[in-house]
Scaffold this motif. Structure first.
Motif, PDB file in Angstrom:
ATOM      1  N   LYS A 136      44.090 -27.594   1.990  1.00  0.00           N
ATOM      2  CA  LYS A 136      42.686 -27.730   1.214  1.00  0.00           C
ATOM      3  C   LYS A 136      42.188 -28.671   1.659  1.00  0.00           C
ATOM      4  CE  LYS A 136      43.112 -25.366  -3.557  1.00  0.00           C
ATOM      5  NZ  LYS A 136      43.256 -25.581  -4.807  1.00  0.00           N
ATOM      6  N   ASP A 137      40.512 -28.738   1.219  1.00  0.00           N
ATOM      7  CA  ASP A 137      39.662 -29.930   0.990  1.00  0.00           C
ATOM      8  C   ASP A 137      40.230 -31.083   0.730  1.00  0.00           C
ATOM      9  OD1 ASP A 137      38.391 -29.135   3.586  1.00  0.00           O
ATOM     10  OD2 ASP A 137      36.715 -28.555   2.373  1.00  0.00           O
ATOM     11  N   ILE A 138      40.361 -32.033   0.435  1.00  0.00           N
ATOM     12  CA  ILE A 138      40.792 -32.823  -0.629  1.00  0.00           C
ATOM     13  C   ILE A 138      39.975 -33.285  -1.962  1.00  0.00           C
ATOM     14  CG2 ILE A 138      40.838 -35.821  -1.200  1.00  0.00           C
ATOM     15  CD1 ILE A 138      41.065 -36.481   1.583  1.00  0.00           C
ATOM     16  N   ALA A 139      38.420 -32.585  -1.821  1.00  0.00           N
ATOM     17  CA  ALA A 139      37.696 -32.260  -3.265  1.00  0.00           C
ATOM     18  C   ALA A 139      38.679 -31.645  -3.690  1.00  0.00           C
ATOM     19  CB  ALA A 139      36.312 -32.729  -3.045  1.00  0.00           C
ATOM     20  N   GLY A 140      39.447 -30.584  -3.376  1.00  0.00           N
ATOM     21  CA  GLY A 140      39.568 -29.002  -4.190  1.00  0.00           C
ATOM     22  C   GLY A 140      41.069 -29.231  -4.837  1.00  0.00           C
ATOM     23  N   ILE A 141      41.332 -29.974  -4.699  1.00  0.00           N
ATOM     24  CA  ILE A 141      43.034 -30.022  -4.862  1.00  0.00           C
ATOM     25  C   ILE A 141      42.767 -30.515  -6.544  1.00  0.00           C
ATOM     26  CG2 ILE A 141      43.926 -31.244  -2.787  1.00  0.00           C
ATOM     27  CD1 ILE A 141      44.051 -33.532  -3.680  1.00  0.00           C
ATOM     28  N   PHE A 142      43.922 -30.259  -6.955  1.00  0.00           N
ATOM     29  CA  PHE A 142      44.269 -30.593  -8.876  1.00  0.00           C
ATOM     30  C   PHE A 142      45.652 -30.909  -8.740  1.00  0.00           C
ATOM     31  CE2 PHE A 142      41.197 -26.894  -8.190  1.00  0.00           C
ATOM     32  CZ  PHE A 142      39.975 -27.343  -8.788  1.00  0.00           C
ATOM     33  N   PRO A 143      45.942 -31.553  -9.624  1.00  0.00           N
ATOM     34  CA  PRO A 143      47.217 -32.343  -9.937  1.00  0.00           C
ATOM     35  C   PRO A 143      48.353 -30.970 -10.097  1.00  0.00           C
ATOM     36  CG  PRO A 143      45.966 -33.210 -11.735  1.00  0.00           C
ATOM     37  CD  PRO A 143      44.397 -31.814 -11.091  1.00  0.00           C
ATOM     38  N   GLY A 144      49.183 -31.258 -10.136  1.00  0.00           N
ATOM     39  CA  GLY A 144      50.584 -30.354 -10.399  1.00  0.00           C
ATOM     40  C   GLY A 144      50.854 -28.802  -9.012  1.00  0.00           C
ATOM     41  N   GLU A 145      49.622 -28.871  -8.109  1.00  0.00           N
ATOM     42  CA  GLU A 145      49.997 -28.228  -7.098  1.00  0.00           C
ATOM     43  C   GLU A 145      50.088 -28.534  -5.693  1.00  0.00           C
ATOM     44  OE1 GLU A 145      46.330 -26.266  -5.572  1.00  0.00           O
ATOM     45  OE2 GLU A 145      45.356 -27.709  -6.057  1.00  0.00           O
ATOM     46  N   ARG A 163      59.090 -55.722 -10.976  1.00  0.00           N
ATOM     47  CA  ARG A 163      60.807 -55.361 -11.423  1.00  0.00           C
ATOM     48  C   ARG A 163      61.787 -54.873 -10.762  1.00  0.00           C
ATOM     49  NH1 ARG A 163      59.709 -52.383 -17.414  1.00  0.00           N
ATOM     50  NH2 ARG A 163      57.681 -53.603 -18.391  1.00  0.00           N
ATOM     51  N   LYS A 164      61.711 -53.941  -9.916  1.00  0.00           N
ATOM     52  CA  LYS A 164      62.736 -52.891  -9.124  1.00  0.00           C
ATOM     53  C   LYS A 164      62.632 -53.778  -7.573  1.00  0.00           C
ATOM     54  CE  LYS A 164      63.431 -48.918 -11.773  1.00  0.00           C
ATOM     55  NZ  LYS A 164      63.466 -47.602 -12.253  1.00  0.00           N
ATOM     56  N   ARG A 165      61.746 -53.931  -7.109  1.00  0.00           N
ATOM     57  CA  ARG A 165      61.262 -54.806  -5.733  1.00  0.00           C
ATOM     58  C   ARG A 165      61.637 -53.893  -5.194  1.00  0.00           C
ATOM     59  NH1 ARG A 165      58.076 -58.332  -6.324  1.00  0.00           N
ATOM     60  NH2 ARG A 165      59.123 -59.669  -4.515  1.00  0.00           N
ATOM     61  N   MET A 166      60.974 -52.730  -5.305  1.00  0.00           N
ATOM     62  CA  MET A 166      60.812 -51.562  -4.046  1.00  0.00           C
ATOM     63  C   MET A 166      59.883 -51.841  -3.149  1.00  0.00           C
ATOM     64  SD  MET A 166      62.122 -47.623  -5.350  1.00  0.00           S
ATOM     65  CE  MET A 166      60.939 -47.537  -7.182  1.00  0.00           C
ATOM     66  N   ALA A 167      60.336 -51.347  -2.510  1.00  0.00           N
ATOM     67  CA  ALA A 167      58.759 -51.235  -1.715  1.00  0.00           C
ATOM     68  C   ALA A 167      59.008 -50.053  -1.891  1.00  0.00           C
ATOM     69  CB  ALA A 167      59.453 -51.215   0.727  1.00  0.00           C
ATOM     70  N   LEU A 168      57.004 -50.319  -1.547  1.00  0.00           N
ATOM     71  CA  LEU A 168      55.857 -49.132  -2.098  1.00  0.00           C
ATOM     72  C   LEU A 168      54.964 -49.322  -0.703  1.00  0.00           C
ATOM     73  CD1 LEU A 168      55.712 -46.654  -4.361  1.00  0.00           C
ATOM     74  CD2 LEU A 168      54.165 -49.024  -5.818  1.00  0.00           C
ATOM     75  N   THR A 169      54.484 -48.275  -0.109  1.00  0.00           N
ATOM     76  CA  THR A 169      53.636 -48.296   0.660  1.00  0.00           C
ATOM     77  C   THR A 169      52.952 -47.173   0.215  1.00  0.00           C
ATOM     78  OG1 THR A 169      55.188 -47.709   2.232  1.00  0.00           O
ATOM     79  CG2 THR A 169      53.113 -47.197   3.107  1.00  0.00           C
ATOM     80  N   GLU A 170      51.834 -47.796   0.525  1.00  0.00           N
ATOM     81  CA  GLU A 170      50.315 -46.626  -0.410  1.00  0.00           C
ATOM     82  C   GLU A 170      50.003 -46.390   1.140  1.00  0.00           C
ATOM     83  OE1 GLU A 170      50.546 -48.214  -4.917  1.00  0.00           O
ATOM     84  OE2 GLU A 170      48.922 -49.002  -3.660  1.00  0.00           O
ATOM     85  N   ALA A 171      48.209 -45.415   1.062  1.00  0.00           N
ATOM     86  CA  ALA A 171      47.797 -45.054   2.017  1.00  0.00           C
ATOM     87  C   ALA A 171      46.286 -44.121   1.756  1.00  0.00           C
ATOM     88  CB  ALA A 171      48.397 -44.512   3.549  1.00  0.00           C
ATOM     89  N   VAL A 172      45.259 -44.159   1.890  1.00  0.00           N
ATOM     90  CA  VAL A 172      44.409 -44.173   1.551  1.00  0.00           C
ATOM     91  C   VAL A 172      43.776 -43.396   3.041  1.00  0.00           C
ATOM     92  CG1 VAL A 172      41.553 -44.001   0.951  1.00  0.00           C
ATOM     93  CG2 VAL A 172      43.982 -45.802  -0.097  1.00  0.00           C
ATOM     94  N   VAL A 173      43.677 -41.853   2.673  1.00  0.00           N
ATOM     95  CA  VAL A 173      43.104 -40.593   3.619  1.00  0.00           C
ATOM     96  C   VAL A 173      41.680 -39.942   3.344  1.00  0.00           C
ATOM     97  CG1 VAL A 173      43.992 -38.882   4.537  1.00  0.00           C
ATOM     98  CG2 VAL A 173      45.444 -40.537   4.186  1.00  0.00           C
ATOM     99  N   ARG A 174      40.923 -40.261   4.064  1.00  0.00           N
ATOM    100  CA  ARG A 174      39.923 -39.222   3.283  1.00  0.00           C
ATOM    101  C   ARG A 174      39.108 -38.264   4.753  1.00  0.00           C
ATOM    102  NH1 ARG A 174      36.945 -40.944   7.129  1.00  0.00           N
ATOM    103  NH2 ARG A 174      36.056 -42.915   8.703  1.00  0.00           N
ATOM    104  N   ASP A 175      38.683 -37.401   4.302  1.00  0.00           N
ATOM    105  CA  ASP A 175      37.862 -35.832   4.650  1.00  0.00           C
ATOM    106  C   ASP A 175      36.288 -36.213   4.629  1.00  0.00           C
ATOM    107  OD1 ASP A 175      37.642 -35.274   2.651  1.00  0.00           O
ATOM    108  OD2 ASP A 175      39.272 -33.174   3.043  1.00  0.00           O
TER     109      ASP A 175
END
Length: 881
Positions: A49-58, A76-88
């Motif tokens: 899908k295109d990013i604009a057409g997605i819905f939570p849970g799918e 709290r847990k000192r867990m590594a969190l990798t975050e990325a922003v992706v656009r189309d």
């Protein structure tokens, strides 16, 4: 140097050193193993899908450019969190990965990537949670060449050589292997993920073109099955679910086909061999039946008739007698042994435990007392009347120095508890009645005596063979290898004779000669071959020539086109040095004893071989009319005390009680990828003894004070165990606390209560065996299943409670767990595909029909060399037990 399918995985440059131990834990030792490590399921990422057409849970697949990527740690847990922003072109979305900080090094801003995963919604809006990821386009990889030192990063950073094949329609419509369409998920272990496995398979999938398809083309067409090359690609990189199912069905068919062919050929070979012809003495059978203090059931009479008719034939019986606990298998086997002994032959009964062996010794002594039959007993620690007409024992019966003249019948009880090597050694290996077992020189189990026979010389010979292969390579004529090996023996300092002539005599006259390629150190004969593969026919031919020679061991060395194969051929009754081969004597030594296997539970080998025809089957499907069903109850924690009181009342009535301690479970972890952490057998035994001692103290001091409580466990000496069981049998013990050593073979008619702690930790067949230890007297008996304190009554325990027979219980277990989980690859030796196919009656019939038709036209598989080789490989891989 070209990469071949049999190349060891550690010799392949593109395989990261850190993952080799993990690959080996999965059974992947060569590139061929890798290609045949099949997915367990597929993630469906076909919803693009295109990013604009997605819905939570799918679950979706999106394609876009990385706008921003960063790593930080949770507070709290000192867990590594990798975050990325992706656009189309339509919008942007955040992707979040946990504990994968290396992604920030491999996925740079500006990369065009594909992401596949589930859409979640948080305070900041929608995001992709731990999505699968894949970089798109060769240009981006050329601009940003990243080489991480971590295996996880390497699987992402390196180029996939089959991308072109995948994208050109050979298997997938996209240019990815981790995102989009169906993505394979493999059986994993600690240290390697499905992502790594997909990467490795994609690197070497082209090698499938080098594989010969073992199934003839006409059989594939008739059954609408893909060829091997197509199926291998489709099972790893399918375009559709239908394609994946088609590939899977092909491999199910193949495995069943090999098993069926092996069974049919084994049956055919067995019919060609001679066995003692034991006459059906009907007056003797009637006298035996009349001497019994009970009446035989119709099922017992029918089974005895089937066995007796097998014994009359000149070919060996190979029959399974299957009956529920208490159905009277021993009585039927005793009648068969009586027929053998009265015909002038000996019989052997082999049991998996000393307790069961003693039980058989006592039972046979009583049953056959009116017929003046001597019954001997032999274990590792005890030997009584080992020259008797019937000998009962454990694995001690297959020691090298024990042989049985005139052996007519071999009976193995609870047959699934003995491996193939043990059965072979008992009925063949150390007697004068059968061809000794041949086996590969590496990797296969056999008795210590065979494995250690001339070990130093064998090691040197093998070393010479592999040095020849390394120096001159494969593909030469046999004569070249003979000259090279002779030179290698000289360099290694081995004394040898080359092509020494040995006379073959018939009635004292020379009728021919035999010339082995080498006789090394006057102890080991060596036969050389340069064939496409070393089959059973060639090995059998070598045995026919060598079985009467004064040499126990022959090494058959084949310099094949891809590898060197070495088979050991051991013959324990070598004729005296200096004498010639006497063909008449060889014929006299070719008698094979009749074989009767007994089992109370439908277990892997039993079910498989019953279906595929290697064993004839007799079933005791009814119980003696005098035997009452055992009342079975699942005891929840709230009812524990009232159940204890009920048991106390039973003991006061003069009854006796078994208490089985919880089975020690293998340590586990919550991680799905950790599948190979196992407690050693020694550790299990130590913990089980500790559990018995703790339960013993609790019951003796707290639950049953004033009663006579004793314990029994596997680490006790044989005499100690025998003494405890004798006291229990004599009524001197009220409550016996034990491990599973009492699972089979204990006959205490006065015992009316079986109490099993941690019941959900035992298998259903094992629980049924425990229950069978009670209910052998005239009084009503009871079996109480105690789950652990936090364990609820599972569906499996309810199945035990409700099932009235072992056959009914096995069917319920099959329905609950399916054949793959019920039997298990490790337990049965069969592949998951073969186990899946067992329940497909239509497929089994089709496979059997094809196998029968093929063997009619090509019984020795001379016209199907790839098929013959595959069966040979399977016989080395599969444990037939």
């Amino acid at each position: 140097m070209p990469i071949l399918l049999n190349t060891p995985i550690e010799s392949v440059a593109r395989v990261h050193r850190r993952i080799i131990p993990a690959l080996k834990r999965l059974g992947i030792r060569t590139l061929r193993d890798l290609l045949f490590h099949f997915p367990s399921r597929y993630d469906d990422f076909s919803n693009e899908k295109d990013i604009a057409g997605i819905f939570p849970g799918e679950t979706v697949t999106v394609r876009g450019v990385i706008e921003k990527i960063s790593v930080h740690r949770t507070f709290r847990k000192r867990m590594a969190l990798t975050e990325a922003v992706v656009r189309d072109e339509t919008g942007k979305i955040k992707a979040v990965w946990f504990n994968q900080p290396f992604l920030a090094k491999n996925l740079k801003e500006g990369f065009l990537i594909r992401l596949s995963g589930k859409v979640a919604k948080g305070p900041g809006g929608m995001y992709l949670q731990n999505p699968s990821y894949e970089r798109v386009g060769e240009r981006e990889r050329a601009i940003h060449p990243v080489r991480s030192q971590t295996p996880e990063a390497s699987a992402d950073a390196l180029v996939y050589p089959v991308r072109d094949e995948i994208s050109n329609g050979a298997g997938r419509t996209s240019n990815g292997i981790h995102t989009g369409g169906l993505v394979a998920v493999y059986p994993e272990t600690q240290g390697i993920t499905s992502r790594w496995l997909r990467y490795l398979v994609s690197n070497f999938i082209k090698l499938r073109q080098n594989l010969a398809d073992p199934i003839p083309l006409d059989i594939l067409k008739r059954n609408n099955l893909p060829r091997l090359s197509e199926a291998l690609f489709a099972i790893h990189f399918p375009k559709t679910q239908e394609e994946a199912r088609g590939a899977d069905r092909r491999f199910v068919f193949e495995d069943l086909f090999m098993i069926q062919l092996r069974a049919l050929r084994e049956r055919s070979r067995l019919k060609e061999k001679r066995a003692p012809e034991i006459p059906l003495d009907i007056p003797l059978v009637k006298k035996f039946v009349a001497s019994l203090p009970f009446s035989l059931t119709d099922a017992q009479r029918r089974s005895l008739w089937e066995i007796a008719n097998d014994l009359v034939k000149p070919s060996p019986m190979n029959r399974l007698l299957e009956g529920d606990v208490g159905s009277g298998k021993t009585v039927v086997a005793a009648a068969a042994a009586l027929l053998a002994v009265k015909a002038g032959y000996r019989a052997v009964f082999m049991a998996p435990t000393e307790i069961l062996a003693r039980q058989h010794f006592a039972t046979l002594g009583k049953l056959l007392k009116p017929f003046s039959i001597s019954v001997g007993f032999r274990t590792g620690a005890e030997k009584r009347f080992s020259d008797a007409q019937i000998v009962v024992g454990t694995h001690a019966l297959i020691q090298k120095h024990i042989s049985f003249e005139n052996l007519g019948l071999v009976v193995v009880d609870e047959q699934h508890r003995f491996g193939v090597a043990q059965r072979s050694a008992l009925s063949r290996g150390h007697t004068r009645t059968e061809i000794p077992r041949t086996y590969a020189d590496t990797g296969l189990s056999q008795t210590d005596a065979d494995r250690l026979l001339y070990e130093d010389i064998t090691y040197k010979i093998r070393g010479c063979a592999f040095r020849v292969k390394d120096e001159i390579g494969l593909g030469h004529k046999e004569s070249i290898y003979q000259k090279a090996l002779a030179e290698a023996f000289r360099i290694a300092g081995l004394r040898f004779e080359q092509e020494k002539r040995i006379d073959i005599l018939y009635h004292g006259k020379k009728v021919g000669t035999y010339q082995p390629d080498f006789i090394v150190e006057d102890k080991v004969m060596v036969e050389l071959k340069a064939l496409p593969f070393l089959g059973q026919t060639e090995v059998k031919q070598v045995w026919q020539y060598t079985k009467g020679l004064p040499y126990k061991l022959t090494l058959c060395i084949n310099f094949g086109p891809q590898e060197v194969t070495i088979r050991r051929i051991v013959y324990d009754t070598a004729r005296p040095r200096g004498s010639a081969v006497n063909e008449e004597g060889l014929r006299d030594s070719a008698l094979v004893p009749h074989f009767l296997s007994m089992s109370a539970t439908p277990i892997p080998r039993t079910l498989a071989l019953s279906i595929y025809g290697d064993l004839d089957l007799s079933i005791l499907d009814e119980m003696p009319k005098s035997r009452k069903p055992v009342a079975t109850e699942i005891v929840e924690p709230a009812k524990r005390e009232s159940t204890y009181q009920f048991i106390r009342e039973e003991v006061k009535k003069g009854r006796q009680v078994f208490v089985i301690c919880p089975r020690i479970e293998t340590p586990s972890t919550n991680s799905e990828s950790v599948t190979n952490m196992r407690m050693s057998e020694l550790q299990k035994r130590i913990w089980e003894v500790r559990a018995v001692k703790e339960e013993y103290r609790k019951l003796k001091d707290g639950v049953f004070p004033g009663f006579r409580v004793e314990m029994l466990h596997g680490k006790m000496k044989s005499k100690e165990k025998a003494a405890v069981m004798e006291r229990f049998k004599d009524g001197e013990i009220d409550v016996l606390v034990s491990t599973s050593v009492v699972e089979v073979g204990v006959d205490i008619p006065n015992a009316s209560v079986m109490m099993i702690e941690g019941a959900e930790r035992f298998g259903l067949a094992q629980l049924h065996q425990f229950r069978g230890r009670v209910g052998r007297g005239a009084e009503q008996s009871y079996c109480f299943l105690f789950p652990t304190e936090d364990g609820a009554a599972s569906r499996r325990l309810r199945a035990v409670r409700d099932a009235k027979s072992g056959f009914e219980l096995a069917q319920k277990d099959l329905e609950i767990r399916g054949p793959g989980n019920m039997f298990g690859v490790e337990q049965s030796g069969f592949s998951q595909h073969a186990l899946k196919g067992i329940m497909d009656a239509e497929l089994v019939r089709a496979v059997r029909r094809e196998a029968i038709e093929l063997l009619k036209t090509d019984p020795d598989l001379q016209n199907n060399s790839a098929l013959a080789q595959r069966i040979e490989e399977m016989e080395e891989e599969v444990h037939w037990e």
